[in-house]
Design an enzyme around this catalytic site. Structure first.
Site, PDB file in Angstrom:
ATOM      1  CB  SER A 169      -3.431  15.111  -5.623  1.00  0.00           C
ATOM      2  OG  SER A 169      -3.786  14.808  -6.952  1.00  0.00           O
ATOM      3  CE1 TYR A 188      -2.412   2.885  -9.695  1.00  0.00           C
ATOM      4  CE2 TYR A 188      -4.689   3.219 -10.372  1.00  0.00           C
ATOM      5  CZ  TYR A 188      -3.558   2.421 -10.308  1.00  0.00           C
ATOM      6  OH  TYR A 188      -3.586   1.158 -10.867  1.00  0.00           O
ATOM      7  CD  GLU A 189       0.306  11.126 -11.021  1.00  0.00           C
ATOM      8  OE1 GLU A 189       1.475  11.119 -10.604  1.00  0.00           O
ATOM      9  OE2 GLU A 189       0.014  11.311 -12.220  1.00  0.00           O
ATOM     10  N   GLY A 190      -3.737  10.798  -8.433  1.00  0.00           N
ATOM     11  CA  GLY A 190      -4.954  11.614  -8.538  1.00  0.00           C
ATOM     12  C   GLY A 190      -5.864  11.501  -7.330  1.00  0.00           C
ATOM     13  N   GLY A 191      -5.543  10.602  -6.396  1.00  0.00           N
ATOM     14  CA  GLY A 191      -6.331  10.500  -5.178  1.00  0.00           C
ATOM     15  C   GLY A 191      -7.088   9.193  -5.030  1.00  0.00           C
TER      16      GLY A 191
END
Lengths: 271, 329, 271, 329
Positions: free
Chosen positions: A86, A54-57
């Site tokens: 990220s 996922y893009e948030g890390g």
């Protein structure tokens, strides 16, 4: 086959069709909305070895305790093998060339796979305004294969999007190369409630298969441009008993996505 | 030796012996990143590379101490990417100096940067960024354009299109294989480390294949309960080697101190090529593996390196199982 | 003053003189060797509010349990308010413009404050080879004030260093600017066993004060170039009782630096 | 309002109330970074900014949810730097849309990037790098050079001097003040956070001044026992505010879930400007501080948001007190 089974919905067909595109052991960048449920279905079925990023890390290790409502959902915190920045996912996995596929939802897509989630009308003074890119532009710019998942609706399929939030093949594959985007990246498929589309040659969307409850004609009428149809176009296989069972009972038992329960549609919410 | 990326799936058990990991994943001529910023150095792995007689390696190590000196002395390195190479005593790293001044036992090409510049190069490598502009390294000997110093590196210099100022451009450095000793890993390669991490986060991620050497192998559950400590996720890892004390004589946070007198011993025992060969016979060639090495050191010496425990408090990441925790209509 | 006190050594004078240059509450980038003991002495004396940063990614919060032998010493792991990556210190503190001062040791320094820790002779085929930059080039390139600390020895003070590992004012302040290095950065002082030097106007090293046991003449004879002397040159204040006591009893009670105990000089080490 | 950097020393106690922190450190016209990638949003701080009627703020927020929507609706923002702004339900962020389509209640200039590009801009800001080259954003509407889209941002495009390929150059974005809600901080500002950290490490470090809002204030000893979790060290911090539940309705890892129905409630209650004013009267203007806000929510609602504990195992960093642990001659 139990007689009492509820009929397959268009959304279920879309989710199952998209999940089938995922190869086991592949590394996925997963966007918010449909990609969440699609990737978890694949992981519960034929692709247990996929890595979901996922893009948030977050790099997920297991199926979360409940289905995430979006990729920033805190339920992800207790299901991840890696939580970081990220840069860990969008940076080192995606830009770093370690992702095999990206899954994206979209507000609208044009014939070259360009996605608009920004605005209708002129950017500087828009008639309508949507949320914006988030990581979507990164997904579409960088992933070897981008799969776009959205409900079929003629308004969502213009000849040319008003704003390219996420680049597909722009005005055709050559144009994508000219822009500086890397070779061997770009849209791979579009999956809708009515059909499955792939991109060939000059990067134009071509109908490859259609929902068995629909038809080539309905799909063609459901876009604003002259849709090309593959010579071997075929109906999609409907969800198998197992696919449907896992989707309904295991992946989304409370109907958060399948019945849009998380949206509180038509429900009173008072605080 | 090359194995496809698909071999590295998240749920494959990748536990193997050090000799198997080095044999399978390190090839002659490879570009190697060796992790660990002074702490957590992969000594056990480096010794196995030397024992297996790998050749013509490019070794990239931000902080090069006696581990790299030994590899140079053993003749396995043909090209060295680094910011410094010494014995931290401080004292001369004799093999390094012999290689650069006398080409003994062989010539080693050297490619030098400052620590920040090399971090930026690894960062660019990990993210595959075309380049990163910085204000360090300008005017120094590393600035070959201005200094005419004879330095060979990958930097370029240009005027910023934003401000017109002169800037240094750092391109990505990437590696075939990365090796690091960490505190713990699960059998799949979800590797966790703590302490002073220097450049390792980006160094490791700039590698195609990774060999993780760990003090302890733990259940995945331990990893999931503290995912912020994960340095690399399993899908990036090719091999996991359980190798306690694998960083000796370098330190491992929470596990052992640097064996400081060893640095003085090494300095003295490697002043000539002949002495170095004797040293290596005893500590590398004459033994089979890390178990033999630890026997040579003796249990007393190891025990004396153990620190007192200095423990973090547990933190909770929170587990959520209900769909809506709050009442709604 | 107790009669039995050991006399002040040249090294002690150097350490104390350097520590006095540190302002309380300042943020320091601290290199290995002398800077470690200099910064800890300052923190124990007049500058308790300084923040000490090491290149490997440590921001110290307190005096370590024993004096670190170098900045990567694992004793730092239990004394830090922040442990992270080199980006945390060299990146965000130093390049990011948050450091006030950098402290460096050096093998040799020339009249413009250029430091060589790389080689004697031609770089491509050196006669002698030293360790190299580490973070030193970053310190000297980026810090508003760099303080260089080294033992006085004529060989260490050439007219022009063979290799500029760490840029001072190059061939003069204008040259530093031409190279693209930022304004308001560069060498601030050199502290040796014999004297204290500052940089004025065109960035040339000028003798500002000398060790009271030495003389202007001895200092001038101890460099290979025509050393300028400040018109108000004066003897350095010797270490106070308190400075000496804290240095000897609190900062380095085992003589790791003061008596070079960590080097095992002349001692047999068998393993 | 501007305070010198020297005020931020590591050992000053910086504890103060939210109203004091916002009053002292946020000025009209400031460029604000608001931290938290969906989790850990500084809602309490944003409400106080609105109550104090700050004006003409530039707000930079990588993931903008209803917190930014409220600030836009309240008219405190004149310029927005973001990658998206919406209600994560998903649903329209009505104030955002009104501002961009109708300039109501005021015109807001928007400067948009992708998440990775904005992370790179914050990274460049934190390290003060001249620029970073990337392969994202090319060809899209953000690529104003190629797309003629009317987008206004800080990007430039050029040919790489290394490879000749077309690249996107991302310059630094810096901020006057950064605000984030974290799990814990000591009174001096050594702030620790865990969970999904998105862009916050670099966002915070690209700020001149920092206001840290914390669920808990802890002894420095807790910080020192786990220094890898520290997001910013004390010397960078101007104010520390103890503000439990300060991120509601956003989540805080280990402390509370997102109040999901609140997103639906907010969507419904802000469909018109008039409705929005009523909403704000109830939840922001009509109350004094976070304590009043929590009373409005009620203890039952808060309790229902608490997760089960899901705890990390303690790790040891090792304490070393002897000079040489090992015997030597």
């Amino acid at each position: 086959m139990p007689e009492t089974r509820e009929p397959v919905t268009l959304i279920e067909q879309m989710i199952v069709s998209a999940a089938r595109l995922i190869e086991d052991k592949s590394v996925l960048m997963v966007g918010t909305q449909w990609p969440i449920i699609v990737s978890l279905l694949a992981k519960c079925l034929h692709a247990p070895g996929i890595t979901i990023c996922y893009e948030g890390g977050a790099v997920l290790d297991k199926i979360p305790d409940r289905i995430p409502f979006f990729t920033g959902d805190p339920v992800v915190n207790s299901s991840s093998a890696l939580l970081g920045d990220s840069f860990d996912t969008l940076g080192m996995v995606l830009h770093g060339g370690r992702a095999d596929m990206a899954l994206l939802s979209a507000a609208s897509v044009d014939r070259y796979g360009n996605i608009n989630t920004t605005c209708i009308g002129d950017y500087a003074s828009p008639k309508m305004r949507f949320g914006g890119s988030g990581g979507a532009c990164d997904f579409g710019s960088l992933a070897p294969k981008t799969v776009i998942i959205l409900e079929h609706d003629k308004r969502r399929f213009p000849e040319k999007v008003d704003f390219i939030t996420t680049p597909g093949y722009l005005k055709g594959k050559d144009d994508r190369m000219t822009s500086g985007l890397r070779p061997n990246t770009g849209p791979h498929a579009v999956v809708t409630t009515l059909g499955l589309f792939h991109f060939y040659e000059q990067g134009e969307m071509v109908l490859r298969a259609y929902n068995p409850v629909s038809s080539v004609r309905e799909v063609r009428e459901g876009v604003q441009f002259d849709l090309k149809v593959h010579k071997d176009v075929r109906p999609l296989d409907p969800p198998s008993e197992k696919e449907l069972h896992v989707l309904r009972e295991q992946v989304d038992p409370k109907g958060m996505y399948l019945k849009e329960e998380r949206l509180f549609k038509g429900k009173e919410v008072v605080i | 030796m090359q194995e496809g990326k698909k071999a590295n799936m998240s749920k494959d058990n990748k536990l193997m012996s050090m000799s198997e990991a080095i044999d399978r994943y390190v090839a002659d001529g490879d570009v190697l990143y060796l992790g660990g910023f002074i702490q957590q150095e992969p000594f056990a792995a480096a010794h196995e590379i030397i024992r297996q007689g790998k050749r013509d390696l490019t070794v990239s190590k931000c902080a090069a101490l006696i581990l790299v000196d030994q590899m140079i002395g053993a003749g396995v390195i043909s090209h060295l990417i680094t910011t410094f190479t010494w014995n931290p005593l401080p004292a001369t790293a004799h093999c390094f100096v012999r290689a650069l001044t006398k080409h003994a036992p062989r010539k080693v090409e050297i490619e030098e940067y400052s620590i920040l510049a090399l971090n930026l190069a690894y960062f660019a490598g990990a993210l595959d960024l075309p380049y990163v502009a910085t204000k360090t390294m300008l005017g120094s000997g590393f600035d070959w354009e201005q200094s005419n110093s004879g330095v060979k590196n990958r930097l370029k210099f240009e005027e910023s299109p934003f401000t017109g100022e002169r800037v240094c451009l750092v391109p990505p450095i990437k590696h075939d294989v990365g090796i690091m000793q960490v505190q713990r890993s699960d059998p799949y390669g979800n590797a966790q480390a703590w302490g002073m991490l220097g450049e390792v986060r980006y160094g490791l991620q700039s590698c195609e294949k990774l060999i993780i050497c760990a003090e302890e192998i733990v259940d995945t559950d331990i990893v999931i309960r503290d995912p912020n400590r994960t340095l690399v996720p399993a899908f990036r890892v090719s091999a996991v080697v359980k190798e306690p004390w694998g960083s000796h004589p370098a330190p491992m946070a929470g596990y052992y101190d640097m064996d400081w007198p060893y640095n003085a011993y090494y300095e003295k025992e490697t002043r000539t090529e002949e002495l170095f060969r004797e040293f290596m016979k005893k500590w590398v060639y004459g033994i089979r593996d890390r178990k033999d090495y630890l026997k040579l050191l003796g249990q007393d010496r190891l025990e004396a390196l153990r620190p007192e425990r200095f423990e973090s408090d547990p933190v909770s990441y929170g587990r959520l199982t209900t769909h809506f925790g709050v009442p709604h209509a």
